[in-house]
Design a protein around this motif. Structure first.
Motif, short mmCIF file in Angstrom:
data_model
loop_
_atom_site.label_atom_id
_atom_site.label_comp_id
_atom_site.label_asym_id
_atom_site.label_seq_id
_atom_site.Cartn_x
_atom_site.Cartn_y
_atom_site.Cartn_z
N ALA A 9 31.85 52.75 48.27
CA ALA A 9 32.22 51.20 48.67
C ALA A 9 31.25 50.76 47.60
O ALA A 9 31.50 49.43 46.99
N LYS A 10 29.83 50.77 47.63
CA LYS A 10 28.86 50.10 46.75
C LYS A 10 29.26 50.51 45.25
O LYS A 10 29.14 49.50 44.58
N ALA A 11 29.70 51.73 44.96
CA ALA A 11 30.32 51.97 43.55
C ALA A 11 31.34 51.16 43.15
O ALA A 11 31.38 51.00 41.98
N VAL A 12 32.15 50.78 44.06
CA VAL A 12 33.39 50.03 43.75
C VAL A 12 33.00 48.44 43.56
O VAL A 12 33.46 47.67 42.72
N MET A 13 32.52 48.14 44.80
CA MET A 13 32.27 46.59 45.07
C MET A 13 31.12 45.96 44.03
O MET A 13 31.35 44.89 43.52
N GLY A 14 30.19 46.71 43.67
CA GLY A 14 29.01 46.31 42.81
C GLY A 14 29.76 45.77 41.39
O GLY A 14 29.56 44.71 41.02
N PRO A 15 30.33 46.82 40.52
CA PRO A 15 30.98 46.38 39.25
C PRO A 15 32.21 45.53 39.51
O PRO A 15 32.32 44.43 38.77
N LEU A 16 32.74 45.32 40.52
CA LEU A 16 33.95 44.25 40.90
C LEU A 16 33.20 42.99 40.94
O LEU A 16 33.80 42.17 40.30
N PHE A 17 32.19 42.80 41.77
CA PHE A 17 31.56 41.48 41.93
C PHE A 17 30.89 41.19 40.80
O PHE A 17 31.21 39.82 40.59
N GLY A 18 30.16 41.98 39.99
CA GLY A 18 29.59 41.86 38.88
C GLY A 18 30.58 41.28 37.84
O GLY A 18 30.42 40.11 37.06
N THR A 19 31.93 41.67 37.81
CA THR A 19 32.93 41.25 36.85
C THR A 19 33.17 39.84 37.11
O THR A 19 33.43 38.94 36.07
N ILE A 20 33.27 39.79 38.47
CA ILE A 20 34.01 38.19 38.86
C ILE A 20 32.75 37.46 38.41
O ILE A 20 33.15 36.06 38.03
N ALA A 23 32.99 36.58 34.78
CA ALA A 23 34.09 35.89 34.27
C ALA A 23 33.71 34.48 34.72
O ALA A 23 34.07 33.42 33.97
N GLY A 24 33.41 34.28 35.76
CA GLY A 24 32.93 32.75 36.27
C GLY A 24 31.78 32.18 35.17
O GLY A 24 31.81 31.18 34.96
N ALA A 25 30.72 33.04 35.07
CA ALA A 25 29.79 32.49 34.05
C ALA A 25 30.45 32.35 32.59
O ALA A 25 30.21 31.14 31.84
N TYR A 26 31.30 32.95 32.09
CA TYR A 26 32.04 33.01 30.81
C TYR A 26 32.91 31.66 30.86
O TYR A 26 32.80 30.71 30.03
N GLY A 27 33.65 31.51 32.09
CA GLY A 27 34.52 30.07 32.30
C GLY A 27 33.57 28.93 32.20
O GLY A 27 34.00 27.95 31.87
N ILE A 28 32.40 28.96 32.75
CA ILE A 28 31.42 27.87 33.06
C ILE A 28 31.13 27.37 31.63
O ILE A 28 30.91 26.35 31.26
N TRP A 29 30.61 28.54 30.80
CA TRP A 29 29.88 28.34 29.61
C TRP A 29 30.93 27.58 28.62
O TRP A 29 30.50 26.98 27.69
N THR A 30 32.12 28.26 28.68
CA THR A 30 33.44 27.62 27.80
C THR A 30 34.03 26.52 28.36
O THR A 30 35.26 25.93 27.59
N MET A 31 33.59 26.07 29.62
CA MET A 31 34.24 25.00 30.40
C MET A 31 35.94 25.25 30.36
O MET A 31 36.68 24.41 30.11
N ARG A 32 36.31 26.52 31.01
CA ARG A 32 37.62 26.73 31.13
C ARG A 32 38.08 26.65 32.58
O ARG A 32 37.15 26.72 33.43
#
Length: 90
Positions: A9-20, A23-32
């Motif tokens: 569960a940790k091996a799956v959820m860690g990278p999934l949450f990190g990707t989200i 994506a949010g950081a990229y969206g904030i940085w580029t104002m998407r």
């Protein structure tokens, strides 16, 4: 929610949450526009996870107040700022 994961569960959820979060950081940085729903989801996730963690672990491992303030304050502030500037999002 509210549980420290381990194993598969940790091996799956860690990278999934990190990707989200990335994506949010990229969206904030580029104002998407997609950054706003991600910010809302993260705020809801944190606001549910912290009380649930405290309920499940109670007196054995309480969360320090600084963790609670920063943990809720940072995503909430991001969501508020993005919401106020939603007209500027592309």
């Amino acid at each position: 929610m509210g549980t420290k994961l381990s194993g598969a569960a940790k091996a799956v959820m860690g990278p999934l949450f990190g990707t989200i979060i990335m994506a949010g950081a990229y969206g904030i940085w580029t104002m998407r526009k997609f950054a706003l729903p991600i910010a809302y989801i993260l705020v809801i996730s944190v606001m549910l996870n912290m009380p649930l963690y405290t309920i499940k672990n109670g007196a054995t491992r309480p969360l320090p107040i600084a963790n609670v303030v920063a943990g809720i304050g940072v995503p909430l502030t991001s969501a508020i700022i993005l919401h106020r500037r939603r007209a500027d999002l592309t």
